[in-house]
Design a protein around this motif. Structure first.
Motif, PDB file in Angstrom:
ATOM      1  N   LEU A 107       2.904  -5.192  -3.014  1.00 26.86           N
ATOM      2  CA  LEU A 107       1.972  -4.073  -3.229  1.00 26.86           C
ATOM      3  C   LEU A 107       0.647  -4.593  -3.794  1.00 26.86           C
ATOM      4  O   LEU A 107      -0.424  -4.099  -3.441  1.00 26.86           O
ATOM      5  CB  LEU A 107       2.604  -3.030  -4.165  1.00 26.86           C
ATOM      6  CG  LEU A 107       3.727  -2.192  -3.535  1.00 26.86           C
ATOM      7  CD1 LEU A 107       4.405  -1.324  -4.578  1.00 26.86           C
ATOM      8  CD2 LEU A 107       3.175  -1.317  -2.406  1.00 26.86           C
ATOM      9  N   ILE A 108       0.730  -5.595  -4.662  1.00 32.50           N
ATOM     10  CA  ILE A 108      -0.495  -6.189  -5.221  1.00 32.50           C
ATOM     11  C   ILE A 108      -1.293  -6.893  -4.110  1.00 32.50           C
ATOM     12  O   ILE A 108      -2.506  -6.686  -3.966  1.00 32.50           O
ATOM     13  CB  ILE A 108      -0.135  -7.189  -6.353  1.00 32.50           C
ATOM     14  CG1 ILE A 108       0.450  -6.441  -7.549  1.00 32.50           C
ATOM     15  CG2 ILE A 108      -1.354  -8.015  -6.762  1.00 32.50           C
ATOM     16  CD1 ILE A 108       1.005  -7.328  -8.654  1.00 32.50           C
ATOM     17  N   TYR A 110      -1.151  -6.392  -0.867  1.00 35.27           N
ATOM     18  CA  TYR A 110      -1.660  -5.444   0.128  1.00 35.27           C
ATOM     19  C   TYR A 110      -2.833  -4.629  -0.421  1.00 35.27           C
ATOM     20  O   TYR A 110      -3.768  -4.306   0.305  1.00 35.27           O
ATOM     21  CB  TYR A 110      -0.547  -4.502   0.597  1.00 35.27           C
ATOM     22  CG  TYR A 110       0.484  -5.167   1.498  1.00 35.27           C
ATOM     23  CD1 TYR A 110       0.246  -6.405   2.088  1.00 35.27           C
ATOM     24  CD2 TYR A 110       1.701  -4.550   1.765  1.00 35.27           C
ATOM     25  CE1 TYR A 110       1.187  -7.014   2.902  1.00 35.27           C
ATOM     26  CE2 TYR A 110       2.653  -5.142   2.586  1.00 35.27           C
ATOM     27  CZ  TYR A 110       2.388  -6.376   3.148  1.00 35.27           C
ATOM     28  OH  TYR A 110       3.320  -6.972   3.959  1.00 35.27           O
ATOM     29  N   GLU A 111      -2.736  -4.266  -1.720  1.00 37.88           N
ATOM     30  CA  GLU A 111      -3.853  -3.511  -2.332  1.00 37.88           C
ATOM     31  C   GLU A 111      -5.157  -4.305  -2.199  1.00 37.88           C
ATOM     32  O   GLU A 111      -6.198  -3.763  -1.855  1.00 37.88           O
ATOM     33  CB  GLU A 111      -3.517  -3.237  -3.806  1.00 37.88           C
ATOM     34  CG  GLU A 111      -4.597  -2.528  -4.613  1.00 37.88           C
ATOM     35  CD  GLU A 111      -4.660  -1.020  -4.377  1.00 37.88           C
ATOM     36  OE1 GLU A 111      -3.817  -0.489  -3.640  1.00 37.88           O
ATOM     37  OE2 GLU A 111      -5.590  -0.386  -4.926  1.00 37.88           O
ATOM     38  N   ARG A 112      -5.043  -5.616  -2.438  1.00 36.60           N
ATOM     39  CA  ARG A 112      -6.253  -6.457  -2.358  1.00 36.60           C
ATOM     40  C   ARG A 112      -6.649  -6.735  -0.910  1.00 36.60           C
ATOM     41  O   ARG A 112      -7.828  -6.874  -0.592  1.00 36.60           O
ATOM     42  CB  ARG A 112      -6.009  -7.781  -3.077  1.00 36.60           C
ATOM     43  CG  ARG A 112      -5.840  -7.610  -4.574  1.00 36.60           C
ATOM     44  CD  ARG A 112      -5.891  -8.972  -5.243  1.00 36.60           C
ATOM     45  NE  ARG A 112      -5.702  -8.870  -6.680  1.00 36.60           N
ATOM     46  CZ  ARG A 112      -4.770  -9.548  -7.355  1.00 36.60           C
ATOM     47  NH1 ARG A 112      -3.953 -10.375  -6.723  1.00 36.60           N
ATOM     48  NH2 ARG A 112      -4.660  -9.413  -8.658  1.00 36.60           N
ATOM     49  N   TYR A 114      -5.928  -4.822   1.948  1.00 41.52           N
ATOM     50  CA  TYR A 114      -6.273  -3.711   2.850  1.00 41.52           C
ATOM     51  C   TYR A 114      -7.323  -2.751   2.300  1.00 41.52           C
ATOM     52  O   TYR A 114      -7.822  -1.906   3.030  1.00 41.52           O
ATOM     53  CB  TYR A 114      -5.010  -2.935   3.237  1.00 41.52           C
ATOM     54  CG  TYR A 114      -4.096  -3.764   4.133  1.00 41.52           C
ATOM     55  CD1 TYR A 114      -4.481  -4.085   5.437  1.00 41.52           C
ATOM     56  CD2 TYR A 114      -2.877  -4.239   3.674  1.00 41.52           C
ATOM     57  CE1 TYR A 114      -3.679  -4.848   6.258  1.00 41.52           C
ATOM     58  CE2 TYR A 114      -2.053  -5.008   4.494  1.00 41.52           C
ATOM     59  CZ  TYR A 114      -2.456  -5.306   5.784  1.00 41.52           C
ATOM     60  OH  TYR A 114      -1.656  -6.066   6.595  1.00 41.52           O
ATOM     61  N   ARG A 115      -7.637  -2.838   0.995  1.00 37.71           N
ATOM     62  CA  ARG A 115      -8.682  -1.962   0.462  1.00 37.71           C
ATOM     63  C   ARG A 115      -9.969  -2.762   0.288  1.00 37.71           C
ATOM     64  O   ARG A 115      -9.913  -3.945  -0.026  1.00 37.71           O
ATOM     65  CB  ARG A 115      -8.278  -1.422  -0.918  1.00 37.71           C
ATOM     66  CG  ARG A 115      -7.292  -0.303  -0.867  1.00 37.71           C
ATOM     67  CD  ARG A 115      -7.146   0.296  -2.249  1.00 37.71           C
ATOM     68  NE  ARG A 115      -6.024   1.189  -2.326  1.00 37.71           N
ATOM     69  CZ  ARG A 115      -6.045   2.457  -1.928  1.00 37.71           C
ATOM     70  NH1 ARG A 115      -7.131   2.985  -1.415  1.00 37.71           N
ATOM     71  NH2 ARG A 115      -4.969   3.209  -2.041  1.00 37.71           N
ATOM     72  N   VAL A 120     -10.199  -1.040  -4.850  1.00 42.81           N
ATOM     73  CA  VAL A 120      -8.973  -1.604  -5.445  1.00 42.81           C
ATOM     74  C   VAL A 120      -8.750  -0.945  -6.807  1.00 42.81           C
ATOM     75  O   VAL A 120      -9.652  -0.890  -7.634  1.00 42.81           O
ATOM     76  CB  VAL A 120      -9.096  -3.147  -5.581  1.00 42.81           C
ATOM     77  CG1 VAL A 120      -8.005  -3.705  -6.466  1.00 42.81           C
ATOM     78  CG2 VAL A 120      -9.067  -3.797  -4.204  1.00 42.81           C
ATOM     79  N   HIS A 121      -7.528  -0.410  -7.002  1.00 39.74           N
ATOM     80  CA  HIS A 121      -7.253   0.378  -8.197  1.00 39.74           C
ATOM     81  C   HIS A 121      -6.521  -0.491  -9.212  1.00 39.74           C
ATOM     82  O   HIS A 121      -5.314  -0.728  -9.088  1.00 39.74           O
ATOM     83  CB  HIS A 121      -6.405   1.593  -7.783  1.00 39.74           C
ATOM     84  CG  HIS A 121      -6.259   2.621  -8.862  1.00 39.74           C
ATOM     85  ND1 HIS A 121      -7.335   3.186  -9.512  1.00 39.74           N
ATOM     86  CD2 HIS A 121      -5.158   3.171  -9.414  1.00 39.74           C
ATOM     87  CE1 HIS A 121      -6.905   4.050 -10.406  1.00 39.74           C
ATOM     88  NE2 HIS A 121      -5.581   4.055 -10.375  1.00 39.74           N
ATOM     89  N   TRP A 124      -3.131   0.423 -10.852  1.00 40.79           N
ATOM     90  CA  TRP A 124      -1.996   0.276  -9.927  1.00 40.79           C
ATOM     91  C   TRP A 124      -1.522  -1.183  -9.895  1.00 40.79           C
ATOM     92  O   TRP A 124      -0.323  -1.460  -9.960  1.00 40.79           O
ATOM     93  CB  TRP A 124      -2.430   0.745  -8.531  1.00 40.79           C
ATOM     94  CG  TRP A 124      -1.454   0.500  -7.431  1.00 40.79           C
ATOM     95  CD1 TRP A 124      -1.579  -0.401  -6.415  1.00 40.79           C
ATOM     96  CD2 TRP A 124      -0.209   1.164  -7.225  1.00 40.79           C
ATOM     97  NE1 TRP A 124      -0.485  -0.341  -5.590  1.00 40.79           N
ATOM     98  CE2 TRP A 124       0.383   0.610  -6.067  1.00 40.79           C
ATOM     99  CE3 TRP A 124       0.476   2.163  -7.917  1.00 40.79           C
ATOM    100  CZ2 TRP A 124       1.607   1.020  -5.579  1.00 40.79           C
ATOM    101  CZ3 TRP A 124       1.707   2.572  -7.428  1.00 40.79           C
ATOM    102  CH2 TRP A 124       2.257   2.022  -6.275  1.00 40.79           C
ATOM    103  N   LEU A 125      -2.491  -2.103  -9.843  1.00 38.19           N
ATOM    104  CA  LEU A 125      -2.141  -3.530  -9.865  1.00 38.19           C
ATOM    105  C   LEU A 125      -1.431  -3.869 -11.177  1.00 38.19           C
ATOM    106  O   LEU A 125      -0.427  -4.587 -11.189  1.00 38.19           O
ATOM    107  CB  LEU A 125      -3.385  -4.408  -9.723  1.00 38.19           C
ATOM    108  CG  LEU A 125      -4.203  -4.289  -8.443  1.00 38.19           C
ATOM    109  CD1 LEU A 125      -5.346  -5.300  -8.441  1.00 38.19           C
ATOM    110  CD2 LEU A 125      -3.339  -4.494  -7.209  1.00 38.19           C
ATOM    111  N   GLN A 128       2.161  -2.650 -11.205  1.00 38.97           N
ATOM    112  CA  GLN A 128       3.040  -3.520 -10.406  1.00 38.97           C
ATOM    113  C   GLN A 128       3.294  -4.840 -11.132  1.00 38.97           C
ATOM    114  O   GLN A 128       4.411  -5.351 -11.131  1.00 38.97           O
ATOM    115  CB  GLN A 128       2.422  -3.790  -9.020  1.00 38.97           C
ATOM    116  CG  GLN A 128       2.225  -2.552  -8.174  1.00 38.97           C
ATOM    117  CD  GLN A 128       3.471  -1.682  -8.107  1.00 38.97           C
ATOM    118  OE1 GLN A 128       4.588  -2.168  -8.009  1.00 38.97           O
ATOM    119  NE2 GLN A 128       3.281  -0.370  -8.180  1.00 38.97           N
TER     120      GLN A 128
END
Ligand SMILES: N[C@@H](CCC(=O)N[C@@H](CS)C(=O)NCC(=O)O)C(=O)O
Length: 201
Positions: A107-108, A110-112, A114-115, A120-121, A124-125, A128
């Motif tokens: 999730l970390i 992908y957050e970096r 795909y956003r 990037v939030h 949320w990182l 996780q």
């Protein structure tokens, strides 16, 4: 015809399945795919478009990685999980813990990936990463002894540590001497399996 395993070099779950097939003594043909491009043959085999996905000799599609490990265990003569019921449960929970740490790490990543940077939030990182930290703390305390043949739990640990080394080098090692020693021992005892751990694509 060997079974077909949809995979990717860097995937920790696929690494676990690649190693599981070797320990089970079942030949698999590795097909590397990029999940982001949603290849039709992968989607036809697994509507979730995720790896690992196994296509067995009878044309049965098997996913996710834990269903694959259980299948390989049954098909290969019970080499992947301890026979004793309590020990098997312990191995399965350790595997679930490792996979869960991988879920948080993915999730970390992908957050970096795909956003766009401004979206990037960070909370949320952080959420996780706290899961990763707690998970590794528990793993550091409940590492299974390494015997002659690795169980699914050993393979899952090697897979998550390999993924951490690949994507989070220098960020997880402090205060985790047992996990670092585990990986060194795994590489020394099982070099052919260690080669199947997550690698840069
Ligand atoms: N719970 C699944 C997780 C598999 C997974 O998320 N794999 C990643 C690659 S490491 C993937 O396929 N990602 C593409 C996607 O989510 O679309 C398992 O254990 O197999």
């Amino acid at each position: 015809m060997p079974m077909k395993l949809y995979s990717a070099p860097a995937s920790p779950y696929a690494a676990k399945a690649r190693m599981g097939a070797v320990v089970a003594g079942l030949p698999v043909e590795i097909t590397n795919v990029s999940t982001a491009s949603e290849p039709a043959d992968l989607i036809d085999t697994n509507p979730l478009g995720k790896i690992p996905t196994l296509l067995n000799d009878d044309g049965v599609n098997i996913y996710d990685s834990r269903a694959i490990m259980q299948y390989l265990d049954r098909a290969g003569g019970r080499k992947l999980y301890p026979r004793n019921a309590a020990k098997r449960t312990e191995a399965e929970v350790t595997e679930a813990l490792c996979d869960g740490i991988c879920d948080a790490l993915l999730l970390i990543v992908y957050e970096r990936r795909y956003r766009s940077e401004e979206l990037v939030h960070q909370p949320w990182l952080d959420l996780q990463w706290r899961k990763v930290t707690r998970g590794l703390e528990v793993l550091e305390k409940r590492l299974p002894r390494m015997g002659k043949s690795p169980t699914a739990a050993h393979l899952a640990i090697a897979a998550v540590l390999g993924y951490l080394n690949l994507r989070f080098e220098g960020q997880w090692e402090r205060g985790r001497p047992k996990l670092k020693a585990f990986m060194r021992k795994f590489e020394a005892n099982f070099p052919d399996l260690a080669r199947l751990c997550p690698q840069a694509d």
